[in-house]
Design an enzyme around this catalytic site. Structure first.
Site, PDB file in Angstrom:
ATOM      1  N   GLU A 191      35.448  57.419   0.643  1.00 31.18           N
ATOM      2  CA  GLU A 191      35.105  57.339   1.605  1.00 31.18           C
ATOM      3  C   GLU A 191      36.055  57.489   2.898  1.00 31.18           C
ATOM      4  OE1 GLU A 191      32.483  53.378   2.133  1.00 31.18           O
ATOM      5  OE2 GLU A 191      31.719  53.870   4.064  1.00 31.18           O
ATOM      6  N   GLY A 232      28.593  48.792   8.526  1.00 34.05           N
ATOM      7  CA  GLY A 232      28.187  47.429   8.400  1.00 34.05           C
ATOM      8  C   GLY A 232      28.857  46.868   7.241  1.00 34.05           C
TER       9      GLY A 232
HETATM   10  N1  LIG Z   1      25.408  49.601  19.118  1.00 32.93           N
HETATM   11  C1  LIG Z   1      24.953  50.816  18.041  1.00 32.93           C
HETATM   12  N2  LIG Z   1      24.896  50.002  16.470  1.00 32.93           N
HETATM   13  C2  LIG Z   1      24.922  50.827  15.738  1.00 32.93           C
HETATM   14  C3  LIG Z   1      24.652  52.287  16.169  1.00 32.93           C
HETATM   15  N3  LIG Z   1      23.941  52.903  15.336  1.00 32.93           N
HETATM   16  C4  LIG Z   1      24.927  52.178  13.997  1.00 32.93           C
HETATM   17  N4  LIG Z   1      25.263  51.048  14.575  1.00 32.93           N
HETATM   18  C5  LIG Z   1      25.390  49.186  13.970  1.00 32.93           C
HETATM   19  O1  LIG Z   1      26.710  49.706  13.372  1.00 32.93           O
HETATM   20  C6  LIG Z   1      27.245  49.131  11.948  1.00 32.93           C
HETATM   21  C7  LIG Z   1      27.167  49.851  11.894  1.00 32.93           C
HETATM   22  O2  LIG Z   1      27.015  51.160  11.147  1.00 32.93           O
HETATM   23  P1  LIG Z   1      26.913  51.732  10.165  1.00 32.93           P
HETATM   24  O3  LIG Z   1      28.464  53.369  10.597  1.00 32.93           O
HETATM   25  O4  LIG Z   1      25.745  53.374  10.484  1.00 32.93           O
HETATM   26  O5  LIG Z   1      27.220  51.575   8.664  1.00 32.93           O
HETATM   27  P2  LIG Z   1      26.627  52.296   7.585  1.00 32.93           P
HETATM   28  O6  LIG Z   1      26.522  53.502   7.382  1.00 32.93           O
HETATM   29  O7  LIG Z   1      25.344  51.748   7.440  1.00 32.93           O
HETATM   30  O8  LIG Z   1      27.418  51.111   6.831  1.00 32.93           O
HETATM   31  P3  LIG Z   1      28.166  51.614   5.409  1.00 32.93           P
HETATM   32  O9  LIG Z   1      27.721  51.637   4.453  1.00 32.93           O
HETATM   33  O10 LIG Z   1      29.408  49.766   5.096  1.00 32.93           O
HETATM   34  O11 LIG Z   1      29.429  52.360   5.609  1.00 32.93           O
HETATM   35  C8  LIG Z   1      25.923  48.791  12.123  1.00 32.93           C
HETATM   36  O12 LIG Z   1      25.595  47.340  11.844  1.00 32.93           O
HETATM   37  C9  LIG Z   1      24.856  48.596  12.505  1.00 32.93           C
HETATM   38  O13 LIG Z   1      23.815  47.911  12.619  1.00 32.93           O
HETATM   39  C10 LIG Z   1      24.258  52.822  17.685  1.00 32.93           C
HETATM   40  O14 LIG Z   1      24.239  53.904  17.946  1.00 32.93           O
HETATM   41  N5  LIG Z   1      24.309  52.122  18.030  1.00 32.93           N
HETATM   42 CA   LIG Z   2      28.984  54.304   7.076  1.00 33.17          CA
END
Ligand SMILES: Nc1nc2c(ncn2[C@@H]2O[C@H](COP(=O)(O)OP(=O)(O)OP(=O)(O)O)[C@@H](O)[C@H]2O)c(=O)[nH]1
Ligand SMILES: [Ca+2]
Length: 523
Positions: A191, A232
């Site tokens: 990743e 997340g």
């Molecule tokens: N403010 C905001 N938060 C977001 C958005 N999209 C996702 N998030 C939040 O940002 C955080 C990280 O999101 P992602 O980068 O999509 O994480 P992920 O890919 O689901 O998680 P990993 O498996 O750990 O990589 C989470 O708490 C999401 O709820 C957005 O468009 N705006």
């Molecule tokens: Ca991610």
């Protein structure tokens, strides 16, 4: 008059001249017809050359290729469709995102107990891919699904369930006409590394052309960017290091891309993603909470959220706190204090240490950071919303001041000011902004604030993240060696061919005329 220069119009096949000796009439006949034939061949060759040149340079119908990657993250799933010209697939920066789709619902790991819903979950985005990619390209379009930290946590808890989710995805994707290449849980190492490839590929840092369209050599390439991904459930840091790292740490990998070697350090901290960090913080503080209430400095004053304590301890990341309290309702009340919030977040990191040769937190070896960094995902969401990206705010003091102001703003004011923002996101920006600053500080990057660039879509098109790097790697689209550049572009090559052929033909005709003339002269 014999031996005099014939008039110039002779070249244009005028009647045999009066200067010609009567005895040489046969010779004259042949030489005149020879020139006629040569002239004819010359005109034909010229037409042929121009026709070849035009045909060769005719704009061909666009020959695009497509690839689909699903990013099954811990908090949600996204689909990205990439597109590139088939002729230029080995150049850098030419693959771009042509469309994306947000899968409605939570992360795929939450489907462990309702596998039957997975087809509905994914089919809307798959339908979009079918509509957007021309039908005759479907079979050639690779399709991948990579799952990250949410599925890694589920696998730690229940490997069988994680496998069942991936099998459900596999049987669904096999029913589509695309070239499905597999659904798997990628490692934190991958990743981080693929995220690094993505941003450096898109920023054009892996190989460069100079003004003569030649590739720059090894020591002339630009410095790469380090990659910071905050999800997340996990967070990754990846950068090229010049520190000699003992093999025992196994945290580096060697890439050979476009003829250059890169020693890349990468590490993925599980449970340090922004959602799991908040859960850990709440679970950790819940033990000191007065019955039924938890004062929380990372939420705005006046903000309240009621949770079941068992939900705080259901994650692998918080299980260690489980025995401290029995399950009950807990009301979290915001107090909006940035400094206290930062202190409580700091408790989530153990043993931070950094000297000239190595740094660490949570006992994880890390060489000192070097150069610029691109920070994406939740780094970007938080800092962009708070208007605190490094191109807008020049010093850490200013960032701190703005964060103090924002966190202490009453929830009613914040909520009224941003009615269009999802409540989950809005209520957690004080926490996520503070978490981003603390994490960067733990990486020793806050001293170099302006060297961290918060990025979302690179070149206004392609989202920064691991997915593009993953596809580039699996489709062998980044060559290990520098592609050989041709000295001329194709149109230049054709033009030069035409010009030199013309010159040759002219020289040849002139030569024959001169030869003929000289035969008169020697008569
Ligand atoms: N403010 C905001 N938060 C977001 C958005 N999209 C996702 N998030 C939040 O940002 C955080 C990280 O999101 P992602 O980068 O999509 O994480 P992920 O890919 O689901 O998680 P990993 O498996 O750990 O990589 C989470 O708490 C999401 O709820 C957005 O468009 N705006
Ligand atoms: Ca991610």
């Amino acid at each position: 008059m014999e031996g005099m220069m014939p008039p110039f119009h002779f070249l244009f096949f005028s009647k045999p001249s009066v200067y010609i000796d009567q005895n040489s009439s046969v010779k004259t006949f042949f030489s005149r017809n020879g020139i006629l034939i040569l002239g004819f061949i010359f005109i034909l060759s010229l037409i042929a050359l121009i026709a070849v040149g035009l045909a060769q340079n005719k704009k061909l119908p666009d020959n695009f290729k497509y690839g689909i990657v699903f990013d099954a993250g811990s908090s949600h799933t996204s689909m990205y469709i990439y597109k590139w010209s088939a002729e230029k697939m080995n150049d850098t920066g030419l693959v771009y995102e042509t469309a994306s789709c947000e899968v409605k619902g939570p992360g795929i790991s939450s489907y462990a107990s309702n596998l039957q819903d997975i087809p509905v979950y994914l089919s809307k985005c798959m339908g979009k891919a079918k509509d957007l990619i021309p039908k005759y390209k479907h079979q050639d379009t690779p399709l991948y699904l990579g799952a990250t930290a949410g599925m890694r946590l589920l696998r730690m808890e229940n490997e069988e369930l994680a496998k069942m989710i991936l099998s459900a995805v596999t049987s669904l994707f096999n029913s589509y006409p695309f070239n499905f290449q597999g659904a798997r849980i990628i490692s934190g190492f991958e990743e981080g590394a693929y995220g690094w490839i993505t941003i450096n590929y898109l920023l054009g840092k892996l190989e460069k052309h100079n003004w003569k369209n030649q590739f720059l050599r090894e020591n002339e390439t630009q410095d790469t960017y380090g990659a910071l991904d905050l999800g997340g459930a996990s967070t990754q840091i990846t950068f090229v290091t010049s520190t000699q790292i003992s093999k025992q740490f196994k945290k580096t990998t060697q890439f050979r891309l476009y003829g250059k070697n890169y020693t890349v350090y990468t590490y993925s901290y599980l449970c340090h993603g922004v959602d799991q960090a908040l859960l850990r913080k709440l679970a950790l503080n819940a033990k000191d909470a007065s019955p039924g209430a938890l004062m929380e400095p990372c939420f705005h004053p006046g903000y309240e959220r009621t949770v079941l304590t068992s939900s705080l301890f259901s994650s692998v990341c918080t299980k260690i706190y489980k025995n401290w309290i029995s399950s009950r309702n807990l009301t979290i009340q915001g107090t909006g204090n940035f400094q206290k919030c930062k202190e409580s977040i700091t408790e989530l990191f153990q043993n931070n240490y950094c000297n000239a040769s190595y740094c660490t937190f949570d006992m994880i070896y890390r060489p000192p950071t070097e150069g610029h960094f691109g920070a994406f995902s939740a780094y970007y969401y938080a800092m962009d919303f708070l208007n605190l990206t490094s191109d807008k705010v020049s010093s850490l003091d200013m960032v701190t001041h703005k964060m103090e102001e924002f966190c202490s703003t009453p929830w009613s004011v914040v909520n009224t000011a941003f009615p269009q923002v999802k409540e989950k996101y809005l209520s957690e920006y004080c926490f996520s902004g503070t978490y981003v600053l603390t994490l960067l500080q733990k990486y020793n990057l806050t001293e170099y604030w302006t060297q961290v660039e918060f990025m979302d879509k690179i070149n206004n098109k392609t989202e920064a993240g691991w997915t593009l790097g993953y596809m580039l790697n699996l489709t062998n689209m980044i060559p290990a060696e520098l592609p050989q550049s041709k000295p001329f572009s194709h149109p230049t090559y054709i033009s030069l061919m035409v010009i030199f052929s013309l010159l040759l033909a002219i020289v040849f005709i002139l030569g024959s005329v001169m030869f003929q003339k000289s035969s008169y002269f020697w008569k």
